[in-house]
Design an enzyme around this catalytic site. Structure first.
Site, mmCIF file in Angstrom:
data_model
loop_
_atom_site.group_PDB
_atom_site.id
_atom_site.type_symbol
_atom_site.label_atom_id
_atom_site.label_comp_id
_atom_site.label_asym_id
_atom_site.label_seq_id
_atom_site.Cartn_x
_atom_site.Cartn_y
_atom_site.Cartn_z
ATOM 1 N N SER A 234 0.942 -1.228 -0.042
ATOM 2 C CA SER A 234 -0.037 -0.010 0.023
ATOM 3 C C SER A 234 0.832 1.383 -0.025
ATOM 4 O O SER A 234 0.261 2.413 -0.270
ATOM 5 C CB SER A 234 -0.935 0.048 1.256
ATOM 6 O OG SER A 234 -0.465 0.005 2.612
ATOM 7 N N LYS A 279 -5.852 4.470 8.233
ATOM 8 C CA LYS A 279 -4.886 5.174 7.742
ATOM 9 C C LYS A 279 -5.282 7.007 7.502
ATOM 10 O O LYS A 279 -4.313 7.730 7.951
ATOM 11 C CB LYS A 279 -4.529 4.966 6.433
ATOM 12 C CG LYS A 279 -3.955 3.350 6.343
ATOM 13 C CD LYS A 279 -3.308 3.056 4.893
ATOM 14 C CE LYS A 279 -2.900 1.685 5.167
ATOM 15 N NZ LYS A 279 -2.132 1.273 4.066
#
Length: 348
Positions: A234, A279
């Protein structure tokens, strides 16, 4: 006598509490992790980062659940429970899971280097080194010899230009045939005669491993990325931005605190990731001003699995609003989208 019973009961309660702490449950708990500066992780020979600001990769913290963390995840915001079977593949060991995550990061890192170098007009070439073993079926003959992290360099003395060629050759054999496998285990060259098995109960011959291409990049200038402690794909987009920011005279950070997430492929396309809400929380805690979020298309297949699924960008905007964040959440489909946005940002 009553006092002794009270002491015994208290001792049993303490014992139960301690045991509950150490007994793992078949779940993992995920929560917002860190938002790490990328500049200290990337070094390019003869170049230094142009950034007066910072690019950050954002992580998710994950650990095996016990009774306490399980209950905490039920009530605390932005903590999630995931079944062990949804995190690890069937029969996948802890070691194989870690190898798979590091392999995903390595591929993401290689993609980031290729995209950034090509965009900057720098030299980058790909060398195929062999087949990287991600896992081995525990009941396969190969399990006596191969392990996650091994590198298969040849079969029957033949080397291959891709894992597709490797698979094609193995499938030209029959179940029960033996092949001579040349491989490296902990940098030591080995050979083994391994019997092929029926890998899908349909008569398809195979060694009984999951695999991925192992590639080495040859770049000019040379680059080093310290990502040994980071798993998963990611951080691809943010690594690409950080690498690209070493070349030319433009400070692409614009002096700002910039976080983001998203996979990257060799063509610069940004892909969907998991845990975007966590996140966003991690980036906000690091006082990020800008957050790049994948503007992915929610497929029909994903809708079947997750009926309420929305794009990463939509989820990121929703979370930023919920935590009253001042971050500007920016949708990106490609690396170029991120650059185009940064062109419009006024430098501090």
């Amino acid at each position: 006598m009553r006092r002794n019973w009270k002491k015994l009961l208290a001792g049993l309660i303490v014992l139960v509490l301690v045991v509950a702490f150490f007994v793992p449950l078949p779940y993992y708990v995920t929560r917002p992790g860190s938002a790490d500066k990328l500049d200290p992780l990337v070094s390019v020979e003869g170049y230094s980062s142009n950034g007066k600001g910072v690019f950050r990769l954002v992580t998710i913290a994950m650990g095996q659940a016990n009774i306490y963390s399980y209950l905490a995840a039920k009530v605390l915001p932005y903590q999630e429970l995931e079944k062990e079977s949804d995190v690890r593949g069937e029969h996948e060991t802890d070691e194989e899971y870690n190898v798979r995550q590091l392999s995903l990061m390595n591929q993401s890192k290689n993609n980031a280097i290729q995209v950034a170098y090509k965009a900057a007009g720098k030299s980058v070439k790909v060398e195929y080194r062999g087949v990287y073993v991600l896992s081995v079926m525990p009941d396969a003959p190969a399990a006596k010899y191969l392990a996650a992290g091994d590198l298969i360099t040849a079969i029957d003395g033949k080397s291959f230009a891709s894992s597709a060629e490797f698979i094609k050759y193995v499938r030209s054999k029959k179940v029960g045939d033996k092949v001579e496998v040349s491989y490296k285990h902990e940098d030591k060259s080995e050979k083994a005669s391994i019997e092929l098995i029926d890998i899908d109960k349909k008569g398809t011959p195979g060694i009984g491993i999951s695999l991925v291409d192992d590639q080495k990049l040859v770049t000019d200038p040379k680059i080093k990325i310290d990502s040994d402690k980071i798993g998963g794909p990611s951080a691809g987009l943010m690594f690409t931005l950080e690498i690209y920011n070493h070349f030319g005279d433009t400070d692409w950070t614009k002096g700002r605190n910039i976080a983001g997430t998203g996979t990257i492929d060799v063509d610069g396309n940004v892909g969907r990731i998991g845990g975007i809400d966590q996140k966003i929380v991690a980036a906000d805690r690091a006082d990020a001003e800008i957050f790049f979020a994948p503007d992915d298309t929610v497929t029909a297949e994903l809708k079947k699995v997750e009926p309420g699924a929305v794009s990463n960008y939509e989820e990121a905007v929703k979370t930023a609003k919920a935590i009253d964040s001042k971050m500007k959440v920016v949708p990106v489909k490609t690396f170029q989208d991120a650059l185009d946005y940064l062109k419009t940002v006024k430098a501090k």
